[in-house]
Motif scaffolding. Structure first.
Motif, mmCIF file in Angstrom:
data_model
loop_
_atom_site.group_PDB
_atom_site.id
_atom_site.type_symbol
_atom_site.label_atom_id
_atom_site.label_comp_id
_atom_site.label_asym_id
_atom_site.label_seq_id
_atom_site.Cartn_x
_atom_site.Cartn_y
_atom_site.Cartn_z
ATOM 1 N N ILE A 173 0.208 -16.870 14.816
ATOM 2 C CA ILE A 173 0.341 -15.678 13.966
ATOM 3 C C ILE A 173 1.454 -14.768 14.488
ATOM 4 N N PHE A 174 1.508 -14.578 15.798
ATOM 5 C CA PHE A 174 2.526 -13.708 16.389
ATOM 6 C C PHE A 174 3.910 -14.342 16.322
ATOM 7 N N VAL A 175 3.993 -15.633 16.642
ATOM 8 C CA VAL A 175 5.296 -16.305 16.730
ATOM 9 C C VAL A 175 5.884 -16.583 15.353
ATOM 10 N N ILE A 176 5.020 -16.930 14.385
ATOM 11 C CA ILE A 176 5.516 -17.331 13.060
ATOM 12 C C ILE A 176 5.213 -16.263 11.998
ATOM 13 N N GLY A 177 3.940 -15.838 11.954
ATOM 14 C CA GLY A 177 3.511 -14.947 10.879
ATOM 15 C C GLY A 177 4.184 -13.595 10.858
ATOM 16 N N LEU A 178 4.210 -12.916 12.010
ATOM 17 C CA LEU A 178 4.776 -11.563 12.037
ATOM 18 C C LEU A 178 6.276 -11.533 11.738
ATOM 19 N N PRO A 179 7.098 -12.421 12.334
ATOM 20 C CA PRO A 179 8.524 -12.417 11.963
ATOM 21 C C PRO A 179 8.739 -12.663 10.477
ATOM 22 N N ILE A 180 7.923 -13.573 9.910
ATOM 23 C CA ILE A 180 8.039 -13.846 8.472
ATOM 24 C C ILE A 180 7.698 -12.599 7.658
ATOM 25 N N GLY B 128 0.783 -1.230 0.000
ATOM 26 C CA GLY B 128 0.000 0.000 0.000
ATOM 27 C C GLY B 128 0.811 1.274 0.000
ATOM 28 N N GLY B 129 2.140 1.162 0.152
ATOM 29 C CA GLY B 129 3.011 2.323 0.051
ATOM 30 C C GLY B 129 2.933 3.311 1.197
ATOM 31 N N GLY B 130 2.245 2.984 2.294
ATOM 32 C CA GLY B 130 2.137 3.914 3.426
ATOM 33 C C GLY B 130 3.057 3.547 4.571
ATOM 34 N N LYS B 131 2.576 3.827 5.806
ATOM 35 C CA LYS B 131 3.396 3.561 6.987
ATOM 36 C C LYS B 131 3.622 2.074 7.198
ATOM 37 N N VAL B 132 2.629 1.266 6.826
ATOM 38 C CA VAL B 132 2.786 -0.189 6.960
ATOM 39 C C VAL B 132 3.942 -0.671 6.088
ATOM 40 N N ALA B 133 4.002 -0.158 4.841
ATOM 41 C CA ALA B 133 5.089 -0.530 3.932
ATOM 42 C C ALA B 133 6.435 -0.070 4.482
ATOM 43 N N ASP B 134 6.494 1.169 4.947
ATOM 44 C CA ASP B 134 7.751 1.701 5.498
ATOM 45 C C ASP B 134 8.216 0.891 6.705
ATOM 46 N N THR B 135 7.248 0.410 7.491
ATOM 47 C CA THR B 135 7.589 -0.368 8.691
ATOM 48 C C THR B 135 8.104 -1.756 8.326
ATOM 49 N N LEU B 136 7.355 -2.475 7.484
ATOM 50 C CA LEU B 136 7.739 -3.844 7.129
ATOM 51 C C LEU B 136 8.968 -3.899 6.241
ATOM 52 N N THR C 223 10.178 1.110 12.583
ATOM 53 C CA THR C 223 10.127 -0.352 12.570
ATOM 54 C C THR C 223 10.420 -0.930 13.947
ATOM 55 N N LEU C 224 11.457 -0.426 14.606
ATOM 56 C CA LEU C 224 11.809 -0.919 15.940
ATOM 57 C C LEU C 224 10.696 -0.622 16.947
ATOM 58 N N THR C 225 10.066 0.538 16.814
ATOM 59 C CA THR C 225 8.944 0.880 17.692
ATOM 60 C C THR C 225 7.800 -0.115 17.496
ATOM 61 N N PHE D 71 8.059 -9.486 8.488
ATOM 62 C CA PHE D 71 9.138 -8.496 8.574
ATOM 63 C C PHE D 71 10.357 -8.902 7.749
ATOM 64 N N ILE D 72 10.461 -10.182 7.391
ATOM 65 C CA ILE D 72 11.624 -10.665 6.633
ATOM 66 C C ILE D 72 11.297 -10.845 5.151
ATOM 67 N N VAL D 73 10.143 -11.492 4.879
ATOM 68 C CA VAL D 73 9.794 -11.850 3.505
ATOM 69 C C VAL D 73 9.682 -10.633 2.594
ATOM 70 N N PHE D 74 8.972 -9.589 3.030
ATOM 71 C CA PHE D 74 8.795 -8.412 2.181
ATOM 72 C C PHE D 74 10.118 -7.694 1.935
ATOM 73 N N LEU D 75 10.992 -7.672 2.943
ATOM 74 C CA LEU D 75 12.302 -7.046 2.780
ATOM 75 C C LEU D 75 13.146 -7.819 1.777
ATOM 76 N N VAL D 76 13.146 -9.150 1.893
ATOM 77 C CA VAL D 76 13.903 -9.996 0.959
ATOM 78 C C VAL D 76 13.362 -9.829 -0.456
ATOM 79 N N TYR D 77 12.020 -9.769 -0.586
ATOM 80 C CA TYR D 77 11.426 -9.619 -1.920
ATOM 81 C C TYR D 77 11.827 -8.302 -2.570
#
Length: 534
Positions: free
Chosen positions: A483-490, A350-358, A366-368, A492-498
């Motif tokens: 979702i918290f243990v597996i989904g969220l860490p993924i 979506g190009g907003g704050k969610v994108a900037d964070t992930l 992101t750290l916040t 934060f990593i998957v979109f950056l790698v992509y």
């Protein structure tokens, strides 16, 4: 253009004349004024670069000292036409003499390094790759042809060519550096290599032609032989690469990875390419043969070329490196162009704050977000609370925070406390309108889908709906804890790698998609194909 020559003119032909080393050879032949030059290549017409247009080649073509002829060397009639009236052909068949550009890889087995190798080395029982094997076959044919009907032949084996105009070594090295892949050294980093500046390769061809044309003992000793050609200045392979990278403003490789660690990975990459190559996957850089080349020593003795051809490098190694770096100023680290617009990963989010964070665009943000999510997990999820209990706790914490924040003074010990205005919680009419439209549009889309299903005609749409609903049912079975243990860490990593590897991942996905479509069509034909003939 139909090649023609008069009795007074001396013509030579350079096949593959638009290649990297061949371009330099053509310019050298023009400068030396030894021959009129005919360039033979596959393209229907020659396209000169702006530098060539205003340089030696462009002037020579305008004056008629250089001709271009389109020729496929697999077509005998085209070959005869291209070689008509030529005394010398560089690289392929010729009337009087033939100089074949081979490679030192013809004596490399891909396993054992070569130190100061001489031309007495035999071909290995198995070559490192198909390129080396076909070059060796070509050499054998050239050697056998020597002396037939007065034809004199020899083979030139230039080692690891580099220089201005290179479209492989430096561009791929820079691409790796920009992708963060040039930090690694495969092997111990001490393997020695012989590199050859491209102008020295062109000079070696000229030396070979002069030797074959000299007659007497000189030509008889020079003909029917293979010659290693280098800069005669062996250097550590990774030191050479480091000098190029540093000269272009990139960091030196420093992390050493043993070759035996990389080989299994390279074999897996090669296997994947064999499966997905027919469906659009790009040729991988990491292959077993490439790992062997990067980790073995390969140096060669040029004594034979010096004695029989009179060859000696005309450009020293360090000068060649300097010229190469200067010619690739457009690829320096400082010239790297930034991505125009949003990345594909950012658009998906979506190009907003969610994108900037992930995508870690704003490290503080992101750290916040990570700290908040960790806090939510330990206070609400890990405790095993139900959804209503967790929601109540969240509202309770928010209420306490807002109340305490509200009663705080505007300044504490000189620090200003930013108050949260009531307007932050106000929903404007425009926002309400857009929200309502979104709900109505979603409802209408659902109704349209239901109408399509009621008609029972669109099998493809039906299968898509079933697939989506199955995915949703599986997703609904996933616990909040997972979702918290597996989904969220993924996430934060998957979109950056992509974002970093967008082209490579898209290429692989395109291969999978093509493969799936092909299999889908085959299944459809088997299931429904017979109905066409009922």
């Amino acid at each position: 253009m139909t090649p023609e020559s008069s009795d007074a003119e001396r013509w030579c032909v350079v096949t593959g004349g638009r290649g990297f080393a061949a371009r330099h050879l053509v310019e050298m032949l023009v400068r030396y004024e030894m021959f009129l030059v005919r360039i033979a290549d596959l393209a229907p017409a020659i396209q000169l670069d702006p530098q060539e247009q205003s340089g030696v080649l462009g002037e020579a073509m305008r004056s008629g000292r250089v001709q271009y002829v389109s020729a496929d060397l697999r077509d005998k009639s085209q070959v005869v036409k291209a070689f008509k009236g030529a005394e010398v052909v560089f690289h392929m068949a010729a009337p009087d003499s033939l100089i074949y550009t081979s490679s030192p890889s013809v004596v490399f087995d891909g396993v054992h390094g070569i130190l100061n190798g001489s031309e007495s080395m035999a071909y290995p029982s198995k070559h490192n790759d198909s390129y080396s094997a076909t070059k060796a076959e070509g050499e054998a044919l050239i050697m056998d042809a020597n002396g037939c009907n007065g034809l004199l032949t020899c083979c030139i084996r230039p080692s690891s060519i580099f220089g201005p105009g290179d479209r492989l070594l430096v561009p791929s090295l820079v691409a790796a550096a920009r992708a963060g892949k040039s930090k690694f050294i495969i092997g111990d980093g001490n393997n020695l290599y012989d590199f050859t500046y491209v102008e020295n390769v062109a000079h070696a061809h000229v030396c070979a032609e002069r030797a074959l044309a000299s007659g007497g003992d000189v030509s008889s000793k020079a003909s029917g032989q293979a010659y290693f050609i280098t800069n005669m200045e062996p250097i550590k392979f990774w030191e050479f690469m480091s000098q190029l990278l540093e000269g272009l403003g990139y960091e030196r490789p420093s992390i050493k990875i043993p070759a035996f660690v990389m080989m299994p990975i390279a074999y897996v990459v090669e296997l994947i390419y064999k499966l997905l190559g027919p469906y659009g996957m790009k040729v991988p850089q990491l292959t077993p043969s490439r790992v062997r080349l990067l980790s073995c020593s390969r140096t060669f003795d040029c004594t034979k070329a010096k004695d029989r051809l009179g060859y000696a490098p005309v450009v020293p190694l360090q000068e060649g490196i300097r010229r190469t770096i200067d010619s690739f100023s457009h690829l320096t680290a400082g010239s790297q162009s930034k991505r125009e617009g949003l990345s594909k990963a950012s658009r998906i989010l979506g190009g907003g704050k969610v994108a900037d964070t992930l995508l870690w665009k704003d490290l503080k943000q992101t750290l916040t977000a990570v700290l908040i999510l960790v806090s939510i997990y330990y206070n609400f999820v890990a405790t095993g609370s139900t959804i209503i209990t967790a929601l109540s706790k969240a509202l309770l914490v928010s209420s306490v925070f807002l109340f305490l924040h509200g009663i705080l003074p505007e300044k504490i010990f000189g620090y200003t406390i930013e108050k949260i205005p009531a307007s932050k919680f106000h929903v404007s009419k425009d926002t309400s309108h857009h929200l309502s439209l979104s709900v109505v549009t979603s409802w209408n889309t659902t109704v349209k889908a239901l109408k399509s299903l009621c008609q029972g005609n669109d099998w493809s749409f039906f299968l898509k709906v079933v697939f989506v609903l199955l995915i949703m049912s599986f997703a609904g079975a996933v616990s909040l804890h997972s979702i918290f243990v597996i989904g969220l860490p993924i996430a934060f990593i998957v979109f950056l790698v992509y974002e970093k590897k967008e082209q490579e991942i898209d290429s692989v996905m395109l291969g999978f998609k093509s493969f799936a479509c092909k299999r889908k069509n085959e299944v459809s034909e088997k299931l429904f194909g017979s109905k066409k003939y009922d």
